[in-house]
Motif scaffolding. Structure first.
Motif, PDB file in Angstrom:
ATOM      1  N   HIS A  53       0.828  -1.199   0.000  1.00  0.00           N
ATOM      2  CA  HIS A  53       0.000   0.000   0.000  1.00  0.00           C
ATOM      3  C   HIS A  53       0.864   1.251   0.000  1.00  0.00           C
ATOM      4  O   HIS A  53       0.686   2.161  -0.797  1.00  0.00           O
ATOM      5  CB  HIS A  53      -0.942  -0.017   1.219  1.00  0.00           C
ATOM      6  N   SER A 102       1.138   3.885  -3.039  1.00  0.00           N
ATOM      7  CA  SER A 102       0.657   5.219  -2.703  1.00  0.00           C
ATOM      8  C   SER A 102       1.760   6.260  -2.907  1.00  0.00           C
ATOM      9  O   SER A 102       1.557   7.294  -3.558  1.00  0.00           O
ATOM     10  CB  SER A 102       0.172   5.228  -1.251  1.00  0.00           C
ATOM     11  N   ASP A 144      -3.471   7.674   2.518  1.00  0.00           N
ATOM     12  CA  ASP A 144      -4.543   7.936   1.555  1.00  0.00           C
ATOM     13  C   ASP A 144      -5.641   6.899   1.695  1.00  0.00           C
ATOM     14  O   ASP A 144      -5.443   5.870   2.356  1.00  0.00           O
ATOM     15  CB  ASP A 144      -3.983   7.870   0.130  1.00  0.00           C
ATOM     16  N   VAL A 153      -5.726   4.445  -2.634  1.00  0.00           N
ATOM     17  CA  VAL A 153      -4.922   3.239  -2.865  1.00  0.00           C
ATOM     18  C   VAL A 153      -5.256   2.187  -1.814  1.00  0.00           C
ATOM     19  O   VAL A 153      -5.329   0.994  -2.115  1.00  0.00           O
ATOM     20  CB  VAL A 153      -3.418   3.584  -2.842  1.00  0.00           C
TER      21      VAL A 153
END
Lengths: 484, 944
Positions: free
Chosen positions: A224, A228, A377, A380
């Motif tokens: 992730h 991101s 975020d 994502v």
């Protein structure tokens, strides 16, 4: 045998005569001494030659130096042909009316000769006279599709070396040694990209997104974070590690989030040897040496057009450079510093090293440019969570990825349009960031960063426009405080 | 005392400072600016050009006056502004790279034509802020120096990056244009050569005769100076004839040479035609072993001139086809010994140099190119990426995206797969190496190169075999636009005639079959009564039993007719499923290779999904038994084939007015026979409102991106004006039909056009939207249309309409445009808060449309995820019952996606549509008939 024909005046009708003379002699009048350097490049170098030519006030276009790669090439150009083509790049430049210091780019596709030529036209001082000069790169026309995505990278790198070369010329030194500093790496870059660039179409099966489960090859948060941050830095990332397969798998995974043209500007790592970092590529895989380390050249990383994400697949860490506006500012400061150092050089022998951080007392760059990913975020995060719910092996995940990318591209365009409307295309300053976040559902900082990064690629300078002023103000405040 | 001037001298620190600059400071011209202007305004980079927008410039390197501009596209002086075209022409032509040697090369007796490949150059004038893609080409002109005329076509833009990033597309476009010009030029050149040869032959005959006369007149073995001169002249003419014949041979051999340009674009049809015509010509003149047949012929008659003319004309007539007879025959002219090659001659224009057909086609192509590349790079770039990505999303595109193919035509986003003179696509190939596109992926172009429908008359008739060399009158082949128009008309006529029949058949079928079945036509359909009579009948029946709205008293008084329908459907559900499975097997190959098992397993979910949610309510609010199917799959008469072919109600009529006319008899009869209890008629009146253009919907065109963008403004206005906009949008997105009621047609149409953006799966032509209806609607209509604009009238018809509104109010939401009220179930979700916030700061409709597009794209993605996540629809083990699976599904919606009940309904509806579309993709229109479902929720009355 070379001939020199001097024609003092001619009418438009005589243009054909010129051509006839040139063609009948097979090649243009060749100057007696054209220096040539042969560059040893590993692998197949698609570049045929590079030339430096200038407009001589008496002889007209004249080639000063030719660089050619050594080794097997698919196409061979004789020195005469190279000279003819190089001279051609200066045709019409007698009319040049550019500002002092401007570097103009000309791009030729000459089917008749089967070549493409990229020429950077600039003014420089040779023997006390102002001359129009051209630094050109010649490739076979068959490499057009290969070269075009890399055009911006090559041009930007050559532009900077020309800036340095102009200073050298001003001082009356030989520009060739400075130009060689970038011509040779560009030959190497093109050769490596020929063999190791990421294909335009990536099979999702070769990526992490095909794993049965998110934990198969990467820890969840690592993936992730990596994606991101990769998106927050405009798709620009370096992936380092000891295992080439692992590195390349992440490289391909990150490339899934790029456009096909950007993928062509990305490079896989080579299993048996280590590549050096190349400025301007989007994603590049780099192998650590036997000691488990990789030396990242500060200057080159800073000269990249976008900030970079650093991903270490051995220890699953993700670091990122400051956002675009800060990166651009740092880059310009560094460039300025480098050029200043060159300007202050006393001797031709002392071409300053590429690392100039110790030569300029007024500029102390922050060497700790890679920082932890600060902004989380949701875009994502939810994508990663959800995509693994879809069954692998089918096209479900590819479709879902396409949907995700479509969403990002659309959001970026919406954001750009929003700012355009608010500021009347930049005529007014942008003061409604809070409204933008609310209206466009970008209240999470990481989401905004991702969409801003996409928008930056659509409209260069957007970060500086939106965030620049507060940033510059804070810098000024810092400088004032430090002066006490 | 110190005066102020003295002080001033010390206050000007800057100037004082400048007098002794730091000698080691880097001069500005060698530095990089820390704060370039683009930082303060990223849009300023292209703003200092002297022209307002991109344009195409055609320039020539004239042998008389040097480089000169000839033509700009668009041909509007405002576009170029104060930009100096003369100077720029000089600049772009001075980099011309045409290594075209023409003349007498050593060892050859005749002048040689050099066939040079085009060159492409990108250059700029950074001071002027003008950059250009320049395509250099050479045309042939018999009267020009060396027979060549250098030209260039340039795409001029203020954005250098735009040109470089789209280099390959530009190159391809301009190569097409160049090939077109050159094809026309070769024909014109050959024609010119032909004329010249005839002139020369005629001159030769005249000279020969004169020389003969002189020889006869002079004493034997004595030649006068005049006779010698004539003999020399004769020899020169003979030489000239050989030279021109050789030129003709050379131009004929143009296509035989190997192409050096891998990026050249060639139309095989053009080549074949040109080669055959050139060969004909060549053969004709090669026949003249003695090239001087004219003299023989001329000598035959007393009046040589007349005879030659006559025979010359006949010669052409005899050799060429019928078309020649329409052409005025050419009268050969005497050529003077010294031909003029000087500055007083007039050079041919570009149009004269090329055949008219080809010139016009090229200009059209360039106009199209200009249109295609118009606009900001960021938009062009995103549009390309958008299209490329949407090509991968065939499964969900139908929900909210416009048709990709139509987008091509509308936006000109891709390259036309035709040669410029409109030869059929199958002739079009990219020579050797088709260039890949940098920004957009290749499939984008490859898709565009799909061959046209072989049945398309346009592609069949586009090519004629008439000569294009000038021997025959060149008939202009119909332009693309003409063809499209004709084809469209003819096809629509055909479609119209068939569809009206089919609609009748479809109606008849509807009485016997369930939604997804397609059986043979019902013979009873022939018994359809006269439409007028039927209208009357229906109007009478429409005044039957008035029902209360669901909001007023729910459930208990479910209309009898509807329950009958439901029970009828229930009995046929199995049949429906079987057919559906069959359809899946047949059609799934055409789709993205997704896992069909997922959808197949969802069938139960599809038709029963809402049961667990609605059953408790239903149980609470009504006396209907639990085992009754709560989702009406299909109204009997609203069958799928009907949906596709039903032109009456669809928005794709052959003419605007016809689109709104309903063959009342067919539908009305079917309705009245099927369910008299419905008691409604289906009479629709063609609107004559003055504000028709307000809405793109309902007039038969494919709904284009441009129209949708325009509707974005209306949508933004709606969101801003109506505080309950969110509720209305929720109705549309969750599949509940929304009726927009109003007296003013224009206002209703505008509102419908705006709201149509929110209708999932509206169909290619907006089939799910009825922009303006002047009559009461039926239950069938509710199944067919998800958004209806309804006329409010005060007449008796109006009362029947109000009746139908009131009768079906439990299934519909009503937006009163006049009173500004909305009656619909309440919505408390968060999913739509972002697109329906009346306090939004979004200023422009186009920006709102972009925002809407991304939000709807997000919704579609979630629906896709929900639809194709296997474990949500399949039992993990044998022991798991449907309740467990349903629970998992609900858990997923609530916990994973964080959706409340009302928001979940949106996703369920979208998912339902995706499944249906996936299983039945070949319905053609792209608008799968959704299942008609409803639930009994109290409606709330909203007003401003």
């Amino acid at each position: 045998m070379s001939r020199i024909i001097i024609i003092h005046s001619y009418s438009w009708e005589d243009k054909d005569i010129f051509q006839a003379i040139l063609m009948s002699s097979g090649c243009p009048p060749q100057s007696p001494a054209v220096a040539k350097s042969e560059v040893t490049v590993e692998g197949e170098c698609p570049l045929l030659a590079a030339t430096f030519a200038y407009w001589d006030n008496i002889l007209g276009p004249r080639v000063r130096h030719i660089w050619t790669p050594k080794g097997d090439q698919s196409m061979f150009l004789s020195d005469g042909e190279v000279t003819f083509l190089a001279n051609h790049t200066l045709n019409g430049e007698i009319l040049r009316s550019a500002e002092c210091g401007a570097v103009d780019v000309k791009f030729f596709v000459l089917a008749e000769k089967g070549v493409i030529i990229v020429s950077l036209i600039f003014d420089g001082e040779l023997k006390g006279d102002k001359n129009t000069c051209a630094l050109s790169v010649i490739l076979p026309q068959t490499e057009l599709a290969f070269y075009l995505p890399l055009h911006t990278i090559c041009v930007e790198r050559l532009k900077h070396v020309i800036r340095k070369g102009r200073i050298w010329m001003q001082k009356g030194y030989n520009i060739i040694s400075v130009l060689s500093l970038e011509i040779v790496p560009i030959m190497e870059l093109l050769a490596l990209m020929k063999s190791h660039s990421v294909p335009e179409d990536i099979d999702i099966k070769d990526t992490v997104l095909n794993d049965d489960d998110i934990g198969d090859s990467c820890h969840e948060d690592f993936l992730h974070k990596a994606i991101s941050s990769h998106l927050q830095t405009c798709g620009c990332s370096i992936v380092v590690g000891s295992n080439p397969e692992k590195v390349n798998k992440i490289v391909r995974t990150l490339c899934l989030f790029l456009t096909p043209a950007e993928r062509k500007c990305s490079r896989l790592c080579k299993a048996d040897s280590s590549f050096k970092y190349d400025t301007g590529l989007f994603v590049q895989g780099l192998l650590k040496d036997s000691t488990g380390s990789f030396v990242l050249p500060f200057r080159q990383v800073l000269y990249s057009p976008y900030p970079t994400t650093h991903i270490d697949v051995d220890i699953n860490t993700v670091k990122q450079m400051p956002p675009c506006h800060e990166h651009t500012y740092n880059q310009r400061r560094y460039m300025h510093s480098e050029l200043s150092a060159l300007w202050k050089t006393d001797s031709e022998e002392d071409i300053p090293p590429e690392t100039v951080i110790h030569t300029d007392e007024t500029f102390t760059p922050d060497l700790n440019i890679f920082q932890d990913v600060m902004h989380k975020d949701t875009l994502v995060k939810s994508f990663i969570d959800e995509v693994f719910m879809l069954k692998p092996g089918l096209s479900l995940r590819s479709t879902y990825l396409a949907q995700f990318l479509l969403l990002l591209h659309r959001k970026a365009l919406t954001l750009l349009k929003y700012i355009e409307d608010e500021t009347q295309k930049g005529k007014k300053p942008f003061r409604s960031l809070r409204n933008l976040k609310t209206d466009l559902d970008l209240t999470v900082e990481g989401d905004l960063n991702i969409v801003m990064a996409f928008a930056e690629k659509l409209r260069a300078g957007l970060h500086s426009f939106v965030f620049g002023k507060p940033f510059y103000t804070s810098l000024q405040e810092r400088d004032v405080l430090m002066s006490f | 005392m110190i005066g102020s001037p003295d002080v001033v001298a010390f206050t000007k620190e800057d100037e004082y400072g400048e007098t002794s600059p730091d000698p080691w400071a880097l001069p500005k011209e060698f530095s990089v600016p820390l704060h370039p202007p683009c930082d303060s305004n990223p849009w300023s980079k292209t703003s200092y050009a002297k022209f307002t927008k991109d344009f195409i410039l055609i320039s020539e390197f004239s042998e008389q006056v040097g480089p000169q501009p000839l033509l700009t596209i668009p041909d509007d002086p405002k576009v170029c502004g104060t930009f100096d075209l003369n100077y720029f022409s000089l600049r772009i032509m001075s980099v011309d790279y045409q290594a075209s040697f023409v003349g007498h090369p050593p060892g050859t007796g005749y002048p040689r034509l050099s066939f040079v490949e085009d060159s492409r150059v990108v250059l700029g004038d950074s001071k002027e802020g003008a950059f250009a893609y320049v395509h250099h080409l050479t045309l042939y002109d018999l009267e020009a120096r060396g027979f060549v005329r250098p030209f260039c076509m340039a795409y001029v833009s203020a954005d250098e990056r735009k040109i470089m990033l789209q280099f390959q597309e530009l190159s391809l476009r301009f190569s097409q244009a160049s090939e077109c010009l050159k094809s026309g030029n070769r024909r014109a050149f050959a024609k010119e050569l032909q004329r010249k040869l005839r002139d020369l032959e005629y001159t030769h005959s005249v000279l020969q005769r004169e020389e003969g006369l002189q020889r006869e007149a002079a004493p034997q073995s004595m030649y006068s100076a005049h006779a010698v001169e004539k003999a020399n002249e004769l020899a020169n003419v003979e030489k000239s004839i050989y030279e021109h014949r050789d030129l003709l041979r050379q131009i004929s051999s143009y296509h035989q040479r190997p192409r050096r340009d891998p990026n050249a674009v060639t139309c095989h049809k053009c080549i074949t035609e040109c080669v055959s015509e050139c060969e004909k010509l060549l053969e004709k003149y090669a026949k003249l072993a003695k090239p001087f047949t004219y003299s023989d012929k001329g000598e035959k008659g007393e009046d040589g001139q007349g005879q030659i003319d006559h025979e010359g004309g006949e010669e052409v007539d005899a050799e060429d086809d019928e078309g020649v007879k329409r052409r005025p025959s050419y009268t050969p002219q005497l050529i003077k010994a010294k031909s003029a090659k000087c500055f007083d001659k007039r050079l041919k224009t570009l149009q004269e140099l090329c055949d008219d057909t080809f010139y016009n086609a090229t200009v059209e192509l360039l106009k199209d190119t200009e249109r295609c590349f118009r606009g900001d790079l960021s938009y062009l770039h995103t549009r390309r990426l958008d299209r490329a990505l949407r090509k991968k999303l065939r499964v969900t595109n139908f929900l909210f995206e416009e048709d990709l193919r139509d987008d091509d035509e509308d936006e000109g986003g891709t390259l036309r797969p035709f040669c410029a003179v409109n030869h059929a696509v199958d002739n079009f190939t990219l020579t050797l190496n088709p260039p890949p596109i940098v920004l957009g992926p290749e499939p984008l172009e490859l898709d565009a190169l799909e061959p046209p429908d072989p049945l398309d008359p346009a592609s069949e008739t586009s090519h004629t075999h008439e000569s294009e060399l000038g021997l025959v009158e060149s008939h202009l082949e119909s332009s693309p636009s003409d063809q499209t128009l004709e084809t469209q008309e003819s096809s629509e006529e055909t479609k119209g005639s068939f569809s009206s029949d089919k609609s009748g058949l479809g109606q008849a079928e509807g009485q016997q079959n369930l939604a997804m079945t397609s059986e043979g036509p019902d013979p009873d359909s022939d018994l359809t009564p006269d439409p007028d009579q039927n209208t009357d009948l229906e109007r009478e029946s429409s005044s039957e039993d008035i029902e209360t709205t669901a909001g007023e008293d729910e459930g208990d008084q479910t209309p009898v007719s509807l329950l009958e329908v439901m029970s009828e459907l229930e009995g046929r559900e199995d049949e429906c499923e079987v057919v559906t499975n069959g359809a899946c097997e047949v059609e799934s190959d055409l789709l993205v290779p997704l896992d069909t098992a997922c959808c197949m397993a969802q069938e139960g979910f599809l038709y029963e999904a809402s049961a667990p949610e609605t059953v408790p309510r239903f149980g609470q609010n009504s006396n209907v038994q639990h085992d009754q199917t709560l989702v009406v799959n299909q109204e009997p008469q609203a069958l799928l084939p009907l949906q596709d072919d039903y032109t009456v109600g669809s928005s794709c009529p052959e003419s605007p007015a016809a689109g709104l006319e309903l063959p009342v008899g067919l539908l009305g009869d079917a309705v009245s026979r099927t369910s008299v209890e419905d008691g409604s008629d289906c009479t629709m009146s063609a609107s004559t409102g003055s504000d028709r253009a307000a809405s793109p919907l309902g007039y038969g065109g494919v709904v284009t991106l441009r129209q949708r963008k325009r509707a974005g403004q209306g949508a933004l206005r709606f969101v801003r004006q109506y505080p309950f906009a969110m509720q209305a949008l929720w109705c549309l997105l969750s599949g509940r039909t929304l009726v927009v009621l109003g007296a003013d047609e224009g206002r209703v149409r505008r509102l419908v056009a705006a709201l149509a953006l929110f209708v999932p799966g509206p169909g290619k032509c907006g089939e799910r939207v009825q922009a303006w209806l002047s009559c009461p609607f039926t239950l069938t209509d509710l199944q067919r249309w998800k958004l209806i604009g309804l006329q409010r009238v005060a007449s008796p018809v109006g009362s029947s309409m109000l009746y139908s509104l009131s009768r079906y109010s439990r299934y519909i939401s009503i937006l009163d445009a006049d009173q500004k009220t909305l009656r619909c179930p309440p919505y408390h979700g968060q999913l739509l808060a972002n697109i329906a916030d009346h306090r939004t700061y979004i200023r422009r409709g186009s920006t709102y449309f972009l925002h809407l597009q991304s939000t709807l794209c997000h919704l579609a993605a979630k629906a896709f995820l929900f639809t194709f996540t296997h474990h949500l629809h399949l039992p993990v083990s044998f022991t798991e019952g449907p309740e467990v699976v349903e629970g998992r599904r609900r858990c997923f919606l609530q916990e994973q996606l964080g959706l409340g009940e009302e928001d979940s309904r949106i996703l369920l509806y979208l998912s339902q549509l995706i499944t249906q579309q996936y299983l039945q993709p070949a319905t053609g229109s792209g608008a799968a008939a959704p299942c008609f479902s409803f639930n009994y929720t109290t409606s709330v009355f909203y007003k401003i």
